[in-house]
Design an enzyme around this catalytic site. Structure first.
Site, PDB file in Angstrom:
ATOM      1  N   PHE A 125       0.725   9.115   4.049  1.00  0.00           N
ATOM      2  CA  PHE A 125       1.704   9.122   5.126  1.00  0.00           C
ATOM      3  C   PHE A 125       2.948   8.302   4.802  1.00  0.00           C
ATOM      4  O   PHE A 125       3.952   8.434   5.460  1.00  0.00           O
ATOM      5  CB  PHE A 125       1.088   8.578   6.409  1.00  0.00           C
ATOM      6  CG  PHE A 125       0.133   9.531   7.050  1.00  0.00           C
ATOM      7  CD1 PHE A 125       0.588  10.743   7.548  1.00  0.00           C
ATOM      8  CD2 PHE A 125      -1.199   9.230   7.154  1.00  0.00           C
ATOM      9  CE1 PHE A 125      -0.279  11.629   8.155  1.00  0.00           C
ATOM     10  CE2 PHE A 125      -2.074  10.109   7.763  1.00  0.00           C
ATOM     11  CZ  PHE A 125      -1.626  11.317   8.262  1.00  0.00           C
TER      12      PHE A 125
ATOM     13  N   ASP B 165      -8.927   9.653  11.172  1.00  0.00           N
ATOM     14  CA  ASP B 165      -8.825   9.393   9.733  1.00  0.00           C
ATOM     15  C   ASP B 165      -9.621   8.152   9.355  1.00  0.00           C
ATOM     16  O   ASP B 165      -9.095   7.209   8.766  1.00  0.00           O
ATOM     17  CB  ASP B 165      -7.358   9.281   9.306  1.00  0.00           C
ATOM     18  CG  ASP B 165      -7.175   9.573   7.819  1.00  0.00           C
ATOM     19  OD1 ASP B 165      -8.157  10.005   7.173  1.00  0.00           O
ATOM     20  OD2 ASP B 165      -6.064   9.366   7.290  1.00  0.00           O
TER      21      ASP B 165
ATOM     22  N   GLY C  79       0.179   5.393   0.867  1.00  0.00           N
ATOM     23  CA  GLY C  79      -0.792   6.424   1.218  1.00  0.00           C
ATOM     24  C   GLY C  79      -0.097   7.746   1.418  1.00  0.00           C
ATOM     25  O   GLY C  79       1.104   7.873   1.169  1.00  0.00           O
TER      26      GLY C  79
ATOM     27  N   GLY D 221       0.831  -1.203   0.000  1.00  0.00           N
ATOM     28  CA  GLY D 221       0.000   0.000   0.000  1.00  0.00           C
ATOM     29  C   GLY D 221       0.858   1.242   0.000  1.00  0.00           C
ATOM     30  O   GLY D 221       2.025   1.214   0.371  1.00  0.00           O
TER      31      GLY D 221
END
Ligand code: NAG
Length: 663
Positions: free
Chosen positions: A357, A473, A355, A353
């Site tokens: 961050f 979030d 993202g 993944g």
């Protein structure tokens, strides 16, 4: 006296007879234990494992085998708890060597085991072999490079190997001084160790404290390891100790208790035998003063060389950053080396993944072979790092079946690495917005289960823990699916990092476009109700199968919550549901989700329900009251698109959290 012994004997017989697997020894006089090697029981009841000679080993075993398998639960290993009091004595002329261990093993035959660094448990051929079926807690006073020992004074949890799965410098929290104090294993003082295994969560907790102190509230270390694969049907409990060539060290056990399926019985410390006094060897050549002088010179020399080596290593080796304040978080720190190895050097093929961050990799921890998700977060500022790590560690203590467990962290240069439990089924958005045929879109029953799961996880964060935890979030890409397709909240607290790290004047609002409550956009202040707002959007998303905002490039983007609200006003609420669900759904549940979604994402925070109420509605314990969602026109002033069109905030949010949802 005779009468007392008789009673003791009877007590033992009774405990064998009923098969209650528990025992307590405060001293070992007149008890039936199996000993080998240098192990012996002293007249005062002390159990001596090694006697000060070099290259020796000694063992003691509880004489009867124990069965840890819970026959009514698939033969998985059940909870157990052990505690013991030990002491390590050196003769004053040599440093302590090598160490001792509490162990659970499939047999009483340790004749092939090596002394010295092998602690009388294993040998170079079988070290690390899963067929060992060995669990041990080592008290090690020598730093062995081959086993990657952290220092020459550590407690480690070892599974099948002398290379510890986790180890830590022994410390205890002194309630008088309020400080975390160091312990020296070979201080000649008796100390108590607690080892607890939880058969449900597979958590292994180990704690240590000087004798006389209560069991610490928090264990010094916890690891999660399923011992069902380690312990066999027949197992023996005991202690092992070993010395290297030098000798000069004696290992003792003063008391020991154990219980299967419950907390270990308390040991009456008042009746424990005393450790022997230290007898310093007489030195004919040197006077006491000259010995101390030489010792001082050697110490200074060692310290100087040690400091230089340390500084040089720190500079040139890829060392993890470690600051003083981090020591207390020791158990939650992972070494960069292990994480590097786990992900084969953060190879792209392990990338699962990406993202706003940072990137997420799948990894397998080298020793425990546990699957983990490793998230690399770039972080420019070191300001606020301490608070953040403290938060990470406290979040690591959260345990809930709908929360992805944070296992620990590693810090290195400008990077923070978080280690989470691995979720084999990935994130929810991949199922909701699937375009491929091999990944079916989730059905209604599963969706409703996920909704309830996430609501219960969020309720736990908001209300059931010692402090309120705000997720900040919530979105479909942060809902991860475990093996059984249960929804679990992942990735929390990260938003906080950005707040800690930036100038408070320009604090960036954290969250993801489309899930941000209007008041959060205005004030930047996250509250449980801003989480409820995002949860409402997630509810609508799951029920309608559409993203919160679509087609940003056009002048009038599609805004899910407004669209559902319009359907409500037109009396066509059910038309908002995901058409892909066809006929396999429950009308009441769909209707409930749509209404509740609208209610949770109400623009006025005080009009929203809290998670406790949400849970009651979802469980059907309370009917959802009729309420009228604000229509699009009357929302002027809180309206989502007004806020989203403010370009400065919009850009920040976009870059921070990855609009696409992280994949
Ligand atoms: C532990 O492993 C056993 C099989 O070895 C399995 O049956 C059990 O469910 C596992 N326990 C947990 C909590 O994962």
């Amino acid at each position: 006296m005779k009468c007392l012994l008789l009673t003791l004997g009877l007590a033992l017989i009774v405990s064998y007879g009923t098969g209650t697997d528990q025992f307590t020894y405060a001293g070992f006089s007149n008890v039936n234990l199996t000993l080998d090697g240098t192990a012996s029981i002293k007249p005062n009841g002390l159990l001596q494992l090694t006697n000060g000679m070099g290259q020796v080993k000694g063992h003691v075993f509880y004489p009867a085998p124990l069965d840890f398998q819970n026959k009514s639960a698939n033969n998985t290993v059940q909870s157990f708890s052990a505690t013991f009091v030990f002491g390590i004595i050196t003769d004053g002329s040599s440093p302590s060597n090598d160490g001792m261990a509490f162990f659970i093993a499939p047999s009483m035959n340790f004749s092939d085991a090596f002394p010295a660094q092998f602690l009388g448990l294993l040998n170079p051929q079988n070290n690390g072999d899963p067929k060992n079926h060995l669990f041990a807690v080592e008290l090690d006073t020598v730093s062995n490079v081959e086993f990657e020992d952290i220092n020459d004074n550590h407690v480690g949890i070892n599974i099948n190997s002398l290379r510890s799965n986790i180890s830590f410098a022994p410390k205890f929290y002194d309630s008088k001084s309020g400080n975390l104090e160091d312990l020296s294993l070979s201080s000649h003082e008796p100390m108590q160790v607690w080892v607890d295994y939880d058969g449900d969560t597979n958590n292994i907790d180990v704690a240590i404290a000087p004798l006389g102190m209560a069991k610490p509230m928090y264990p010094l270390t916890t690891i999660t390891y399923n011992l069902s694969a380690v312990l066999t049907e027949t197992t023996y409990l005991g202690f092992s100790a070993a010395s290297s060539n030098f000798g000069g060290t004696q290992h003792y056990v003063l008391g020991w208790s154990f219980r299967m399926g419950g907390p270990a019985p308390a040991i009456d410390i008042a009746t424990l035998p005393q450790l022997p006094q230290i007898v310093a060897k007489s030195h004919s050549i040197f006077s006491k003063q000259s010995v101390s002088f030489i010792a001082l010179v050697i110490t200074i020399f060692v310290l100087t060389v040690g400091t230089i080596v340390y500084l040089v290593r720190r500079r040139f080796v890829n060392a993890d950053l470690l600051e003083d304040w981090e020591i207390e978080f020791g158990p939650h720190r992972f070494s960069f080396k292990d994480l590097f190895q786990a992900t084969e050097g953060f190879k792209d093929k392990h990338l699962i993944g990406r993202g706003g961050f940072g990137q997420v990799y799948k990894g397998i921890l080298p020793t425990s072979k546990t699957e983990v998700a490793v998230k690399r977060v770039s972080h420019e500022s070191r300001q606020g790092m301490r608070e953040f790590i403290a938060e990470v560690v406290s979040i690591g203590r959260l345990r809930h079946r709908n929360i992805v467990q944070l296992l620990g962290y590693c810090r290195r240069k400008r990077e923070l690495i978080l280690v989470y439990e691995y979720m084999p089924n990935g994130s929810l958005d991949n199922y909701l917005y699937t375009t491929s045929d091999d990944r079916p879109c989730v059905g209604w029953h599963e969706r409703f289960q996920i909704i309830k799961g996430i609501a219960s996880g969020l309720l736990y964060l908001h209300e059931s823990w010692e402090q309120i935890v705000i997720h900040r979030d919530i979105k479909s890409s942060n809902v991860l699916l475990d093996r059984d397709m249960n929804g679990r909240l992942g990735d929390f607290g990260l938003a906080r990092l950005y707040n800690h790290g930036t100038d408070p004047q320009t604090t960036r609002m954290a969250g993801t476009f489309g899930y941000i409550a209007p008041e959060l956009a205005r004030t930047g202040k996250a509250t449980p109700l801003t989480d409820v707002f995002a949860f409402g959007i997630l509810l609508l998303e799951l029920t309608c199968g559409r993203r919160p905002i679509e087609g940003r490039a056009q002048d009038t983007p599609f805004i899910l919550v407004d669209w559902v609200s319009e359907h409500w006003h037109n009396g066509s609420l059910m038309e908002a549901m995901d058409t892909r669900l066809q006929s396999e759904y429950n009308t009441d549940e769909v209707c409930l989700s749509l209404k509740l979604g609208l209610w949770c994402s109400h623009p006025l925070p005080n009009a929203r329900p809290n998670m406790q109420q949400v849970m009651l509605y979802l469980e059907g314990d309370l009917p959802v009251p009729e309420f009228i969602p604000m229509d699009v026109e009357s929302k002027e002033g809180f309206d989502a698109h007004i806020i989203f069109h403010q370009s400065d905030i919009g850009t920040d949010i976009g870059t921070m959290s990855g609009l696409s949802g992280g994949r």
